[in-house]
Scaffold this motif. Structure first.
Motif, mmCIF file in Angstrom:
data_model
loop_
_atom_site.group_PDB
_atom_site.id
_atom_site.type_symbol
_atom_site.label_atom_id
_atom_site.label_comp_id
_atom_site.label_asym_id
_atom_site.label_seq_id
_atom_site.Cartn_x
_atom_site.Cartn_y
_atom_site.Cartn_z
ATOM 1 N N THR A 227 39.296 31.079 29.735
ATOM 2 C CA THR A 227 38.645 31.541 28.490
ATOM 3 C C THR A 227 37.227 30.922 28.692
ATOM 4 N N ARG A 228 36.953 29.703 28.577
ATOM 5 C CA ARG A 228 35.882 29.070 28.693
ATOM 6 C C ARG A 228 35.037 29.139 29.914
ATOM 7 N N MET A 229 35.641 29.193 30.742
ATOM 8 C CA MET A 229 34.955 29.461 32.258
ATOM 9 C C MET A 229 34.308 30.786 32.188
ATOM 10 N N LEU A 230 35.048 31.764 31.629
ATOM 11 C CA LEU A 230 34.392 33.392 31.506
ATOM 12 C C LEU A 230 33.366 33.348 30.532
ATOM 13 N N LYS A 231 33.498 32.425 29.378
ATOM 14 C CA LYS A 231 32.352 32.330 28.139
ATOM 15 C C LYS A 231 31.114 31.767 28.772
ATOM 16 N N SER A 232 31.262 30.905 29.488
ATOM 17 C CA SER A 232 30.196 30.054 30.347
ATOM 18 C C SER A 232 29.535 31.184 31.177
ATOM 19 N N LEU A 233 30.257 31.786 32.011
ATOM 20 C CA LEU A 233 29.871 32.814 33.218
ATOM 21 C C LEU A 233 28.941 34.197 32.395
ATOM 22 N N TYR A 234 29.437 34.418 31.227
ATOM 23 C CA TYR A 234 28.587 35.477 30.498
ATOM 24 C C TYR A 234 27.478 34.986 29.630
ATOM 25 N N GLY A 235 27.465 33.536 29.573
ATOM 26 C CA GLY A 235 26.634 32.982 28.486
ATOM 27 C C GLY A 235 26.827 32.999 27.068
ATOM 28 N N LEU A 236 28.243 32.994 26.772
ATOM 29 C CA LEU A 236 28.595 33.062 25.380
ATOM 30 C C LEU A 236 28.988 31.510 24.928
ATOM 31 N N LYS A 237 29.100 31.409 23.593
ATOM 32 C CA LYS A 237 29.620 30.022 23.122
ATOM 33 C C LYS A 237 30.815 30.018 22.788
ATOM 34 N N LEU B 198 16.697 46.688 31.206
ATOM 35 C CA LEU B 198 17.889 47.471 31.624
ATOM 36 C C LEU B 198 18.012 47.003 33.273
ATOM 37 N N MET B 199 17.102 46.818 33.939
ATOM 38 C CA MET B 199 17.440 46.357 35.344
ATOM 39 C C MET B 199 17.852 44.860 35.174
ATOM 40 N N ASN B 200 17.279 43.968 34.679
ATOM 41 C CA ASN B 200 17.760 42.556 34.681
ATOM 42 C C ASN B 200 19.317 42.578 34.064
ATOM 43 N N GLU B 201 19.704 43.085 32.990
ATOM 44 C CA GLU B 201 20.639 43.044 32.526
ATOM 45 C C GLU B 201 21.830 43.690 33.195
ATOM 46 N N TYR B 202 21.496 44.631 33.979
ATOM 47 C CA TYR B 202 22.404 45.502 34.853
ATOM 48 C C TYR B 202 22.722 44.373 36.018
ATOM 49 N N LYS B 203 21.798 43.964 36.642
ATOM 50 C CA LYS B 203 21.756 42.973 37.700
ATOM 51 C C LYS B 203 22.681 41.738 37.374
ATOM 52 N N ARG B 204 22.357 41.209 36.107
ATOM 53 C CA ARG B 204 23.195 39.955 35.786
ATOM 54 C C ARG B 204 24.725 40.253 35.638
ATOM 55 N N TYR B 205 25.035 41.310 34.967
ATOM 56 C CA TYR B 205 26.312 41.445 34.553
ATOM 57 C C TYR B 205 27.230 41.978 35.878
ATOM 58 N N ALA B 206 26.726 42.908 36.636
ATOM 59 C CA ALA B 206 27.140 43.236 37.785
ATOM 60 C C ALA B 206 27.548 41.986 38.629
ATOM 61 N N MET B 207 27.028 41.211 38.434
ATOM 62 C CA MET B 207 27.279 39.881 39.555
ATOM 63 C C MET B 207 28.256 39.150 38.706
ATOM 64 N N CYS B 208 28.367 38.901 37.362
ATOM 65 C CA CYS B 208 29.019 38.355 36.692
ATOM 66 C C CYS B 208 30.368 38.882 36.701
ATOM 67 N N PHE B 209 30.598 40.301 36.521
ATOM 68 C CA PHE B 209 31.925 40.883 36.583
ATOM 69 C C PHE B 209 32.474 40.651 38.083
ATOM 70 N N ARG B 210 31.728 40.534 38.921
ATOM 71 C CA ARG B 210 32.253 40.426 40.340
ATOM 72 C C ARG B 210 32.836 39.070 40.599
#
Length: 203
Positions: A193-203, A95-107
């Motif tokens: 869209t590609r840039m955002l997917k890369s940011l979120y770790g999506l293919k 929970l801590m790791n995912e919160y930190k990672r995605y909070a930074m990604c969304f910013r």
């Protein structure tokens, strides 16, 4: 003269009779006192035996309670080695790791306004607060000397904490997925869209 002698003798005899009678009374009183003292001694002995018995029973009862309560303060291997304990810790870490990672990604994404990011932080803050409560409760339940609980009560508490921790992690992942979809939906073009997917770790 004879009369005076006889009178004196009679007076003396009466005095001796009175003294003998008083002596007899004193002996009788002394005998009564001895009997009373003997009864008192017996009564005190019975009291002492009774008090000793009550004291021993009471002490034994206290010892039993002490052993029982001390046992409740201890943590058995069944509690310490319960796999749920490690799973809860893993969930807390996730929970801590995912919160930190995605909070930074969304910013970094540029997809969200300042008010939306502040809302995300409030949601994350509430989750972290609840997660910290779970961690404290787990520490109390799994640490000796913290709480007086039976093994069954401790195991039940661990299951409850595990369930809450699972729900919090699942909610965080659901919330992040929704935010990712919203971010991708706001992308302006394919490159964005590609840039955002890369940011979120999506293919």
């Amino acid at each position: 003269m004879v009369m005076a002698i006889m009178s004196a003798y009679t007076t003396r005899s009466m005095a001796q009779a009175d003294e003998l009678q008083q002596l007899a009374l004193n002996i009788e009183k002394l005998t009564q006192f001895k009997a009373i003292l003997s009864d008192m001694k017996k009564g005190y002995a019975i009291y002492q035996q009774g008090y000793g018995l009550v004291s021993n029973i009471s002490k034994g009862n206290f010892d039993l309670h002490h052993v029982y309560l001390t046992g409740l303060m201890a943590v058995s291997p069944a509690v310490r080695n319960n796999p749920r304990v490690a799973q809860i810790i893993e969930q807390q870490s996730g929970l801590m790791n995912e919160y930190k990672r995605y909070a930074m990604c969304f910013r970094q994404s540029g997809s969200f306004a300042a008010g939306e990011l502040a809302y995300f932080e409030r949601v994350y803050g509430q989750l972290i607060h609840q997660s910290n409560i779970n961690a404290d409760q787990l520490a109390d339940v799994a640490t000796a000397g913290k709480l007086r609980m039976s093994d069954d009560d401790r195991l039940t508490a661990i299951e409850r904490i595990y369930s809450q921790s699972s729900d919090q992690l699942q909610f965080l992942r659901w919330f992040n997925r929704k935010a990712i979809l919203l971010s991708l939906g706001r992308s302006k073009d394919l490159q964005d869209t590609r840039m955002l997917k890369s940011l979120y770790g999506l293919k």
